[in-house]
Write a protein that holds these residues in place. Structure first.
Motif, PDB file in Angstrom:
ATOM      1  N   LEU A  63       0.812  -1.217   0.000  1.00  0.00           N
ATOM      2  CA  LEU A  63       0.000   0.000   0.000  1.00  0.00           C
ATOM      3  C   LEU A  63       0.846   1.268   0.000  1.00  0.00           C
ATOM      4  O   LEU A  63       0.469   2.265  -0.629  1.00  0.00           O
ATOM      5  CB  LEU A  63      -0.956  -0.009   1.202  1.00  0.00           C
ATOM      6  CG  LEU A  63      -2.129  -0.998   1.088  1.00  0.00           C
ATOM      7  CD1 LEU A  63      -2.899  -1.070   2.402  1.00  0.00           C
ATOM      8  CD2 LEU A  63      -3.065  -0.587  -0.049  1.00  0.00           C
ATOM      9  N   LYS A  64       1.977   1.258   0.673  1.00  0.00           N
ATOM     10  CA  LYS A  64       2.839   2.449   0.643  1.00  0.00           C
ATOM     11  C   LYS A  64       3.306   2.733  -0.783  1.00  0.00           C
ATOM     12  O   LYS A  64       3.333   3.891  -1.226  1.00  0.00           O
ATOM     13  CB  LYS A  64       4.035   2.262   1.581  1.00  0.00           C
ATOM     14  CG  LYS A  64       3.671   2.366   3.061  1.00  0.00           C
ATOM     15  CD  LYS A  64       4.867   2.565   3.956  1.00  0.00           C
ATOM     16  CE  LYS A  64       5.778   1.361   3.980  1.00  0.00           C
ATOM     17  NZ  LYS A  64       6.865   1.503   4.991  1.00  0.00           N
ATOM     18  N   LYS A  65       3.642   1.679  -1.497  1.00  0.00           N
ATOM     19  CA  LYS A  65       4.057   1.844  -2.891  1.00  0.00           C
ATOM     20  C   LYS A  65       2.868   2.242  -3.761  1.00  0.00           C
ATOM     21  O   LYS A  65       2.971   3.149  -4.608  1.00  0.00           O
ATOM     22  CB  LYS A  65       4.678   0.547  -3.389  1.00  0.00           C
ATOM     23  CG  LYS A  65       5.186   0.606  -4.829  1.00  0.00           C
ATOM     24  CD  LYS A  65       5.831  -0.715  -5.237  1.00  0.00           C
ATOM     25  CE  LYS A  65       6.313  -0.662  -6.685  1.00  0.00           C
ATOM     26  NZ  LYS A  65       6.944  -1.957  -7.101  1.00  0.00           N
ATOM     27  N   TYR A  66       1.742   1.598  -3.570  1.00  0.00           N
ATOM     28  CA  TYR A  66       0.552   1.863  -4.384  1.00  0.00           C
ATOM     29  C   TYR A  66       0.074   3.315  -4.219  1.00  0.00           C
ATOM     30  O   TYR A  66      -0.264   3.987  -5.203  1.00  0.00           O
ATOM     31  CB  TYR A  66      -0.574   0.907  -3.979  1.00  0.00           C
ATOM     32  CG  TYR A  66      -1.856   1.140  -4.733  1.00  0.00           C
ATOM     33  CD1 TYR A  66      -2.069   0.570  -5.977  1.00  0.00           C
ATOM     34  CD2 TYR A  66      -2.853   1.957  -4.201  1.00  0.00           C
ATOM     35  CE1 TYR A  66      -3.235   0.798  -6.682  1.00  0.00           C
ATOM     36  CE2 TYR A  66      -4.028   2.195  -4.888  1.00  0.00           C
ATOM     37  CZ  TYR A  66      -4.221   1.613  -6.131  1.00  0.00           C
ATOM     38  OH  TYR A  66      -5.372   1.846  -6.826  1.00  0.00           O
ATOM     39  N   LEU A  67       0.095   3.817  -2.989  1.00  0.00           N
ATOM     40  CA  LEU A  67      -0.450   5.150  -2.720  1.00  0.00           C
ATOM     41  C   LEU A  67       0.428   6.264  -3.275  1.00  0.00           C
ATOM     42  O   LEU A  67      -0.051   7.392  -3.467  1.00  0.00           O
ATOM     43  CB  LEU A  67      -0.659   5.333  -1.212  1.00  0.00           C
ATOM     44  CG  LEU A  67      -1.775   4.462  -0.613  1.00  0.00           C
ATOM     45  CD1 LEU A  67      -1.822   4.624   0.906  1.00  0.00           C
ATOM     46  CD2 LEU A  67      -3.125   4.804  -1.225  1.00  0.00           C
ATOM     47  N   ARG A  68       1.697   5.966  -3.534  1.00  0.00           N
ATOM     48  CA  ARG A  68       2.542   6.992  -4.146  1.00  0.00           C
ATOM     49  C   ARG A  68       2.068   7.331  -5.552  1.00  0.00           C
ATOM     50  O   ARG A  68       2.169   8.472  -5.997  1.00  0.00           O
ATOM     51  CB  ARG A  68       4.005   6.523  -4.170  1.00  0.00           C
ATOM     52  CG  ARG A  68       4.689   6.586  -2.816  1.00  0.00           C
ATOM     53  CD  ARG A  68       6.202   6.502  -2.936  1.00  0.00           C
ATOM     54  NE  ARG A  68       6.647   5.165  -3.317  1.00  0.00           N
ATOM     55  CZ  ARG A  68       6.974   4.213  -2.448  1.00  0.00           C
ATOM     56  NH1 ARG A  68       6.903   4.459  -1.145  1.00  0.00           N
ATOM     57  NH2 ARG A  68       7.371   3.020  -2.863  1.00  0.00           N
ATOM     58  N   LYS A  69       1.531   6.341  -6.273  1.00  0.00           N
ATOM     59  CA  LYS A  69       1.041   6.561  -7.632  1.00  0.00           C
ATOM     60  C   LYS A  69      -0.472   6.780  -7.680  1.00  0.00           C
ATOM     61  O   LYS A  69      -0.982   7.355  -8.637  1.00  0.00           O
ATOM     62  CB  LYS A  69       1.411   5.372  -8.519  1.00  0.00           C
ATOM     63  CG  LYS A  69       2.902   5.195  -8.722  1.00  0.00           C
ATOM     64  CD  LYS A  69       3.189   4.024  -9.661  1.00  0.00           C
ATOM     65  CE  LYS A  69       4.681   3.844  -9.903  1.00  0.00           C
ATOM     66  NZ  LYS A  69       4.952   2.687 -10.808  1.00  0.00           N
ATOM     67  N   HIS A  70      -1.169   6.306  -6.660  1.00  0.00           N
ATOM     68  CA  HIS A  70      -2.638   6.401  -6.646  1.00  0.00           C
ATOM     69  C   HIS A  70      -3.075   6.971  -5.300  1.00  0.00           C
ATOM     70  O   HIS A  70      -3.594   6.246  -4.444  1.00  0.00           O
ATOM     71  CB  HIS A  70      -3.265   5.021  -6.864  1.00  0.00           C
ATOM     72  CG  HIS A  70      -2.715   4.284  -8.044  1.00  0.00           C
ATOM     73  ND1 HIS A  70      -3.177   4.460  -9.321  1.00  0.00           N
ATOM     74  CD2 HIS A  70      -1.724   3.350  -8.131  1.00  0.00           C
ATOM     75  CE1 HIS A  70      -2.523   3.674 -10.149  1.00  0.00           C
ATOM     76  NE2 HIS A  70      -1.620   2.997  -9.451  1.00  0.00           N
ATOM     77  N   PRO A  71      -2.881   8.259  -5.084  1.00  0.00           N
ATOM     78  CA  PRO A  71      -3.134   8.841  -3.757  1.00  0.00           C
ATOM     79  C   PRO A  71      -4.620   8.807  -3.359  1.00  0.00           C
ATOM     80  O   PRO A  71      -5.506   8.784  -4.211  1.00  0.00           O
ATOM     81  CB  PRO A  71      -2.646  10.280  -3.910  1.00  0.00           C
ATOM     82  CG  PRO A  71      -2.701  10.556  -5.369  1.00  0.00           C
ATOM     83  CD  PRO A  71      -2.400   9.266  -6.055  1.00  0.00           C
ATOM     84  N   VAL A  72      -4.843   8.755  -2.064  1.00  0.00           N
ATOM     85  CA  VAL A  72      -6.184   8.842  -1.503  1.00  0.00           C
ATOM     86  C   VAL A  72      -6.193   9.973  -0.477  1.00  0.00           C
ATOM     87  O   VAL A  72      -5.146  10.510  -0.111  1.00  0.00           O
ATOM     88  CB  VAL A  72      -6.615   7.516  -0.832  1.00  0.00           C
ATOM     89  CG1 VAL A  72      -6.648   6.383  -1.847  1.00  0.00           C
ATOM     90  CG2 VAL A  72      -5.709   7.172   0.345  1.00  0.00           C
ATOM     91  N   ASP A  73      -7.390  10.312  -0.009  1.00  0.00           N
ATOM     92  CA  ASP A  73      -7.530  11.419   0.939  1.00  0.00           C
ATOM     93  C   ASP A  73      -7.637  10.940   2.384  1.00  0.00           C
ATOM     94  O   ASP A  73      -7.365  11.714   3.310  1.00  0.00           O
ATOM     95  CB  ASP A  73      -8.769  12.246   0.584  1.00  0.00           C
ATOM     96  CG  ASP A  73      -8.662  12.876  -0.788  1.00  0.00           C
ATOM     97  OD1 ASP A  73      -8.016  13.932  -0.890  1.00  0.00           O
ATOM     98  OD2 ASP A  73      -9.208  12.309  -1.751  1.00  0.00           O
ATOM     99  N   ILE A  74      -8.051   9.686   2.574  1.00  0.00           N
ATOM    100  CA  ILE A  74      -8.265   9.190   3.928  1.00  0.00           C
ATOM    101  C   ILE A  74      -8.240   7.666   3.901  1.00  0.00           C
ATOM    102  O   ILE A  74      -8.473   7.049   2.847  1.00  0.00           O
ATOM    103  CB  ILE A  74      -9.614   9.709   4.503  1.00  0.00           C
ATOM    104  CG1 ILE A  74      -9.697   9.512   6.010  1.00  0.00           C
ATOM    105  CG2 ILE A  74     -10.801   9.061   3.791  1.00  0.00           C
ATOM    106  CD1 ILE A  74     -10.865  10.259   6.667  1.00  0.00           C
ATOM    107  N   ILE A  75      -7.933   7.069   5.046  1.00  0.00           N
ATOM    108  CA  ILE A  75      -7.909   5.607   5.186  1.00  0.00           C
ATOM    109  C   ILE A  75      -8.991   5.190   6.187  1.00  0.00           C
ATOM    110  O   ILE A  75      -9.155   5.834   7.232  1.00  0.00           O
ATOM    111  CB  ILE A  75      -6.542   5.122   5.683  1.00  0.00           C
ATOM    112  CG1 ILE A  75      -5.436   5.501   4.698  1.00  0.00           C
ATOM    113  CG2 ILE A  75      -6.549   3.606   5.914  1.00  0.00           C
ATOM    114  CD1 ILE A  75      -4.034   5.263   5.249  1.00  0.00           C
ATOM    115  N   VAL A  76      -9.697   4.115   5.863  1.00  0.00           N
ATOM    116  CA  VAL A  76     -10.622   3.489   6.810  1.00  0.00           C
ATOM    117  C   VAL A  76     -10.238   2.022   6.930  1.00  0.00           C
ATOM    118  O   VAL A  76     -10.043   1.340   5.919  1.00  0.00           O
ATOM    119  CB  VAL A  76     -12.089   3.592   6.345  1.00  0.00           C
ATOM    120  CG1 VAL A  76     -13.003   2.788   7.273  1.00  0.00           C
ATOM    121  CG2 VAL A  76     -12.545   5.045   6.287  1.00  0.00           C
ATOM    122  N   SER A  77     -10.114   1.546   8.154  1.00  0.00           N
ATOM    123  CA  SER A  77      -9.944   0.099   8.383  1.00  0.00           C
ATOM    124  C   SER A  77     -11.176  -0.394   9.117  1.00  0.00           C
ATOM    125  O   SER A  77     -11.718   0.296   9.979  1.00  0.00           O
ATOM    126  CB  SER A  77      -8.687  -0.182   9.213  1.00  0.00           C
ATOM    127  OG  SER A  77      -8.699   0.537  10.435  1.00  0.00           O
TER     128      SER A  77
END
Length: 433
Positions: A129-143
């Motif tokens: 996810l750290k790698k994925y979010l660098r190219k596909h950013p999001v505004d917030i995380i929910v678990s």
């Protein structure tokens, strides 16, 4: 459109109550300006399958899947069973009749796989996810958990990215009813409690689904704890169901042996003996996974001819069963922690418009909801006189065509209204950042 990363173990085609909360949120989030980005295993352990839930996923949703390694293969080999690891009892964790292999299995599960058997997915998920979010950013995380490993993934990703994070608890953690049955050693119990405290303290907001759980969590942390319950989707209840004409005592969903309402079976059996018309019209309909002790108890009470065990059904069929009911029953497990629990099916029961007979703690969270909505009542497990009186009343109203529930003020529990609340919460957190 803003983007929310939702970390969830349960996702269609997985069935059951654990998946429905965030499938329904995802369904309505685009209408609130949010694109759901779901992160889920590509090969989860499927205890139930409901392909109809895939129809709920909006076109805007982005689904990301990675491989998960789980210990259930070893579990099955140990038991000499090629079936699904969680088949059999609805909840074997607190079974009073564990054999030696089950006891050993529980000790390993509780003390080695912390916080749960999905813990092996934490490190690879954080890396991905750290790698994925660098190219596909999001505004917030929910678990959303359980399994609570989902919260540990989110905690590490939020810490690395600085993104706001909501920890959504569908059930408690160390105060969940089965926690005391895990056979934990001191170190393992301390570890669970430390991880729970870390999640509560490091999340930007914690969400609970019951007011009593909300109070318990708020006493444990300075983090704001919000209440967003489960609910019902009005669209599910638009289907027309013609009553079949029988006096249907109906239960949908999981039915565990430690919630066996033996007093109810006795009341129904006694009334069947005394009233032949009642006996001919009575149907006990079970739609879902049931422990064998439930059906055995019904048959042993002399009610075998009234029993209709239809087994696990998809969600749409479950709704039809609810709408066809004369009385919906909702027995809680005989565990003190269940006082704080609001079963997910409760809200769909409300939407069905059928009277609800709850059995459990009369001062618990479920009793509060039923009292406030006037949709039903809750009696203690052993309150035979009150259960008998209620069944008598419902039977008389059934015969004269007046049997229905009041269901006042239930709109607050619609999935659409609850999604609006969740979206408002997410908006407020990204504004703070």
């Amino acid at each position: 459109m803003k983007r929310v990363l939702i970390i969830s173990y349960y996702w269609p085609p997985s069935g059951g109550s654990g998946v429905q909360r965030w499938v329904k949120f995802a369904k309505f989030l685009p209408q609130e300006g949010w694109q759901p980005v779901i992160y889920t295993p590509e090969n989860p352990e499927l205890t139930t399958i409901d392909n109809t839930l895939e129809e709920e996923i909006p076109a805007e949703a982005e689904i990301i899947k990675t491989h998960i390694t789980e210990p259930y293969g070893i579990y099955r080999k140990f038991f000499g069973d090629g079936k699904n690891a969680t088949q059999g009892e609805v909840n074997p964790i607190n079974s009073q009749k564990k054999n030696l292999k089950q006891k050993i299995s529980m000790l390993i599960r509780g003390n080695l796989f912390i916080p749960d058997p999905r813990c092996l997915w934490i490190s690879p998920s954080v890396k991905f996810l750290k790698k994925y979010l660098r190219k596909h950013p999001v505004d917030i995380i929910v678990s959303t958990g359980p399994p609570h490993s989902m919260h540990l993934i989110a905690e590490k990703v939020a810490g690395a990215t600085g993104l706001p994070w909501i920890a959504d608890f569908r059930d408690p953690w160390t105060r969940m009813f089965y926690f005391k049955h895990l056979g934990l050693g001191r170190w393992a119990e301390r570890r669970h409690k430390a991880l729970e405290k870390s999640v509560l303290d490091n999340a930007d907001t914690v969400v609970a689904v019951s007011p009593l759980v909300q109070e318990e969590f708020q006493a444990m942390t300075a983090t704001n704890v919000e209440l967003i319950t489960n609910g019902y989707d009005e669209e599910d209840f638009e289907q027309v169901v013609e009553p079949d004409g029988y006096f249907n005592i109906t239960h949908t969903g999981l039915f565990a042996s430690d919630g066996n309402p033996e007093t109810l079976w006795k009341v129904l059996a006694d009334k069947s003996m005394d009233d032949k018309e009642f006996a001919g019209m009575l149907r006990i309909r079970l739609a879902g996974k049931n422990d064998r002790q439930i059906t055995d108890a019904i048959e042993n009470a002399g009610l075998a001819s009234s029993l209709r065990d239809v087994g696990y059904v998809d969600h749409q069929r479950a709704v039809r069963e609810q709408k066809n009911a004369s009385v919906l029953i909702l027995p809680l497990r005989k565990e003190p922690e269940y006082r704080a629990t609001l079963p997910g099916k409760l809200f769909e029961y409300l939407a069905s418009g059928r009277p609800v007979l709850g059995i459990g703690q009369t001062d618990g969270a479920m009793a509060r909801i039923l009292n406030s909505t006037k949709a039903g009542v809750v009696f203690d497990w052993d309150d035979e006189a009150s259960v008998r009186k209620y069944i008598d009343m419902c039977w008389e109203q059934f015969k004269d065509g007046t049997l229905k529930a009041a269901t006042e003020n239930i709109g607050q529990f619609s999935r659409r209204a609850l999604t609006e609340r969740m979206a408002t919460l997410m908006d407020s957190l990204i504004d703070k950042k």
